[in-house]
Design a protein around this motif. Sequence first.
Motif, PDB file in Angstrom:
ATOM      1  N   ARG A  95     -40.392  23.169  59.970  1.00 50.60           N
ATOM      2  CA  ARG A  95     -39.868  24.536  59.956  1.00 50.60           C
ATOM      3  C   ARG A  95     -40.998  25.512  60.245  1.00 50.60           C
ATOM      4  O   ARG A  95     -42.024  25.499  59.566  1.00 50.60           O
ATOM      5  CB  ARG A  95     -39.229  24.824  58.599  1.00 50.60           C
ATOM      6  N   MET A  96     -40.790  26.352  61.252  1.00 50.62           N
ATOM      7  CA  MET A  96     -41.804  27.331  61.644  1.00 50.62           C
ATOM      8  C   MET A  96     -41.168  28.708  61.757  1.00 50.62           C
ATOM      9  O   MET A  96     -39.994  28.829  62.110  1.00 50.62           O
ATOM     10  CB  MET A  96     -42.448  26.942  62.979  1.00 50.62           C
ATOM     11  N   CYS A  97     -41.943  29.739  61.465  1.00 48.71           N
ATOM     12  CA  CYS A  97     -41.417  31.093  61.562  1.00 48.71           C
ATOM     13  C   CYS A  97     -42.502  32.045  62.016  1.00 48.71           C
ATOM     14  O   CYS A  97     -43.701  31.740  61.945  1.00 48.71           O
ATOM     15  CB  CYS A  97     -40.821  31.550  60.227  1.00 48.71           C
ATOM     16  N   GLY A  98     -42.088  33.205  62.491  1.00 48.77           N
ATOM     17  CA  GLY A  98     -43.030  34.220  62.920  1.00 48.77           C
ATOM     18  C   GLY A  98     -42.296  35.424  63.485  1.00 48.77           C
ATOM     19  O   GLY A  98     -41.077  35.406  63.654  1.00 48.77           O
ATOM     20  N   ARG A 126     -37.451  30.262  62.750  1.00 51.47           N
ATOM     21  CA  ARG A 126     -36.869  31.504  62.254  1.00 51.47           C
ATOM     22  C   ARG A 126     -37.731  32.675  62.706  1.00 51.47           C
ATOM     23  O   ARG A 126     -38.953  32.650  62.573  1.00 51.47           O
ATOM     24  CB  ARG A 126     -36.777  31.488  60.727  1.00 51.47           C
ATOM     25  N   GLU A 127     -37.084  33.700  63.248  1.00 46.92           N
ATOM     26  CA  GLU A 127     -37.776  34.932  63.630  1.00 46.92           C
ATOM     27  C   GLU A 127     -37.718  35.911  62.464  1.00 46.92           C
ATOM     28  O   GLU A 127     -36.639  36.212  61.942  1.00 46.92           O
ATOM     29  CB  GLU A 127     -37.113  35.551  64.870  1.00 46.92           C
ATOM     30  N   CYS A 128     -38.860  36.405  62.028  1.00 49.35           N
ATOM     31  CA  CYS A 128     -38.907  37.341  60.906  1.00 49.35           C
ATOM     32  C   CYS A 128     -40.254  38.049  60.900  1.00 49.35           C
ATOM     33  O   CYS A 128     -41.204  37.597  61.548  1.00 49.35           O
ATOM     34  CB  CYS A 128     -38.680  36.614  59.572  1.00 49.35           C
ATOM     35  N   ASP A 129     -40.346  39.147  60.168  1.00 50.75           N
ATOM     36  CA  ASP A 129     -41.624  39.844  60.101  1.00 50.75           C
ATOM     37  C   ASP A 129     -42.584  39.101  59.171  1.00 50.75           C
ATOM     38  O   ASP A 129     -42.212  38.135  58.486  1.00 50.75           O
ATOM     39  CB  ASP A 129     -41.444  41.305  59.670  1.00 50.75           C
ATOM     40  N   THR A 130     -43.839  39.548  59.165  1.00 46.72           N
ATOM     41  CA  THR A 130     -44.866  38.825  58.417  1.00 46.72           C
ATOM     42  C   THR A 130     -44.580  38.785  56.921  1.00 46.72           C
ATOM     43  O   THR A 130     -44.771  37.762  56.269  1.00 46.72           O
ATOM     44  CB  THR A 130     -46.248  39.453  58.690  1.00 46.72           C
ATOM     45  N   ALA A 131     -44.096  39.891  56.363  1.00 45.91           N
ATOM     46  CA  ALA A 131     -43.819  39.916  54.924  1.00 45.91           C
ATOM     47  C   ALA A 131     -42.763  38.878  54.550  1.00 45.91           C
ATOM     48  O   ALA A 131     -42.911  38.143  53.569  1.00 45.91           O
ATOM     49  CB  ALA A 131     -43.373  41.313  54.498  1.00 45.91           C
ATOM     50  N   ILE A 147     -48.679  34.588  61.717  1.00 46.44           N
ATOM     51  CA  ILE A 147     -48.690  35.945  61.177  1.00 46.44           C
ATOM     52  C   ILE A 147     -49.773  36.785  61.841  1.00 46.44           C
ATOM     53  O   ILE A 147     -50.726  36.270  62.429  1.00 46.44           O
ATOM     54  CB  ILE A 147     -48.913  35.945  59.649  1.00 46.44           C
ATOM     55  N   GLU A 148     -49.593  38.075  61.728  1.00 45.11           N
ATOM     56  CA  GLU A 148     -50.608  39.051  62.098  1.00 45.11           C
ATOM     57  C   GLU A 148     -51.040  39.735  60.816  1.00 45.11           C
ATOM     58  O   GLU A 148     -50.195  40.197  60.045  1.00 45.11           O
ATOM     59  CB  GLU A 148     -50.023  40.061  63.078  1.00 45.11           C
ATOM     60  N   PRO A 149     -52.345  39.777  60.513  1.00 49.34           N
ATOM     61  CA  PRO A 149     -52.775  40.446  59.282  1.00 49.34           C
ATOM     62  C   PRO A 149     -52.214  41.866  59.232  1.00 49.34           C
ATOM     63  O   PRO A 149     -52.279  42.605  60.208  1.00 49.34           O
ATOM     64  CB  PRO A 149     -54.303  40.458  59.410  1.00 49.34           C
ATOM     65  N   VAL A 268     -60.982  49.022  73.618  1.00 50.08           N
ATOM     66  CA  VAL A 268     -59.905  48.127  74.043  1.00 50.08           C
ATOM     67  C   VAL A 268     -59.183  47.583  72.805  1.00 50.08           C
ATOM     68  O   VAL A 268     -59.798  46.918  71.963  1.00 50.08           O
ATOM     69  CB  VAL A 268     -60.443  46.955  74.880  1.00 50.08           C
ATOM     70  N   PRO A 269     -57.895  47.851  72.662  1.00 51.90           N
ATOM     71  CA  PRO A 269     -57.177  47.347  71.484  1.00 51.90           C
ATOM     72  C   PRO A 269     -57.027  45.828  71.548  1.00 51.90           C
ATOM     73  O   PRO A 269     -56.739  45.263  72.602  1.00 51.90           O
ATOM     74  CB  PRO A 269     -55.812  48.028  71.579  1.00 51.90           C
ATOM     75  N   ARG A 270     -57.184  45.184  70.420  1.00 52.89           N
ATOM     76  CA  ARG A 270     -57.007  43.738  70.323  1.00 52.89           C
ATOM     77  C   ARG A 270     -56.255  43.428  69.039  1.00 52.89           C
ATOM     78  O   ARG A 270     -56.263  44.223  68.099  1.00 52.89           O
ATOM     79  CB  ARG A 270     -58.364  43.010  70.314  1.00 52.89           C
ATOM     80  N   ARG A 271     -55.630  42.268  69.015  1.00 52.19           N
ATOM     81  CA  ARG A 271     -55.035  41.813  67.768  1.00 52.19           C
ATOM     82  C   ARG A 271     -55.318  40.330  67.598  1.00 52.19           C
ATOM     83  O   ARG A 271     -55.489  39.594  68.567  1.00 52.19           O
ATOM     84  CB  ARG A 271     -53.531  42.095  67.707  1.00 52.19           C
ATOM     85  N   ARG A 272     -55.337  39.904  66.346  1.00 52.15           N
ATOM     86  CA  ARG A 272     -55.646  38.519  65.986  1.00 52.15           C
ATOM     87  C   ARG A 272     -54.439  37.927  65.273  1.00 52.15           C
ATOM     88  O   ARG A 272     -53.841  38.574  64.409  1.00 52.15           O
ATOM     89  CB  ARG A 272     -56.879  38.479  65.085  1.00 52.15           C
ATOM     90  N   LEU A 273     -54.078  36.701  65.639  1.00 51.01           N
ATOM     91  CA  LEU A 273     -52.981  35.996  64.987  1.00 51.01           C
ATOM     92  C   LEU A 273     -53.527  34.797  64.222  1.00 51.01           C
ATOM     93  O   LEU A 273     -54.514  34.180  64.632  1.00 51.01           O
ATOM     94  CB  LEU A 273     -51.944  35.524  66.012  1.00 51.01           C
TER      95      LEU A 273
END
Length: 308
Positions: A95-98, A126-131, A147-149, A268-273
Amino acid sequence: MIDLRRLHMLRLVHQYGTVTSAAEAMHLTPSAVSHHLRELGRELKVPLLEPQGRRVRLTPAAHVLIGHADALLARWEETVADLESHRTGAAGPLRMCGFTTAVSGLIAPAAGRLRRADPRLPIEIRECDTAEAMALLAAGDTDIAVIEPSADAPPPGDPRFDREPLLEEAMDLIVPAGHPLAARGIARLEDAAAEPWISVRPESCDHHHRLLAHCAAAGFTPRVEHSTATWSVIWALVAAGLGVSLVPRLVGGPGEGAVRVPLAGPSVPRRRLLTCVRRGGRGNPLVERGLRALRDAVPEPCTRLPAA
């Protein structure tokens, strides 16, 4: 034997501060949570809840139990992992979600690889927000969360979870075809300071707040004229000439009439997963397969990060 689900309930009451908030996170009624905690107290022969006005609060004994609960739950995950290694044939489900772009850009391709390698392996996504993803993980209702911090996520030191860096990606500016910045092929974020902006609705995810933060770092406040809940609508609004937006590399597109412009410069905007599993669960062979598939699914425009 202690019901580990009740330990989790106790942990959430401690985390959220009230039985009502913990019940909402678990999609239960407050009376159901209170009942389970009273039953847990009877099993342990100590009260775990005591009245506080019209509410209840955790007793000192409950706080002692919480001090041991994280280690007990992690040890249980290790036990499950050891037992899993002795199973034969098709195991699962995995089971995976994100959140939306994690599912479309990472989880779905990873699940496809796993299914092609083992058609018998059941997989649930399952698609859902990080919380929500973290709540599902803590409750044992999912095995891997991407997740994204964010401010909604438990802090990095939370002993219930084991996190590992997965990828880092730049974010691109998207502009209408024919826009002067599209002809340049590369831009700085501040070059779009005077443009009307299109954003994801603040209640949908953290992207809106990150957009504001990135633009502030570039020295301006974006004039957000349109907001939506989906990336496809953002592409459509940009293509219609109604503004510009900022999108992660994992987001599909561009659609017809919109152009993705890479950003340069110091802002430059970046994001970490990250990938996240329950503490003690990383040794589960099935979870290991899922994590390996996610790392293999990191696309070229993104940077795969070394495991911690």
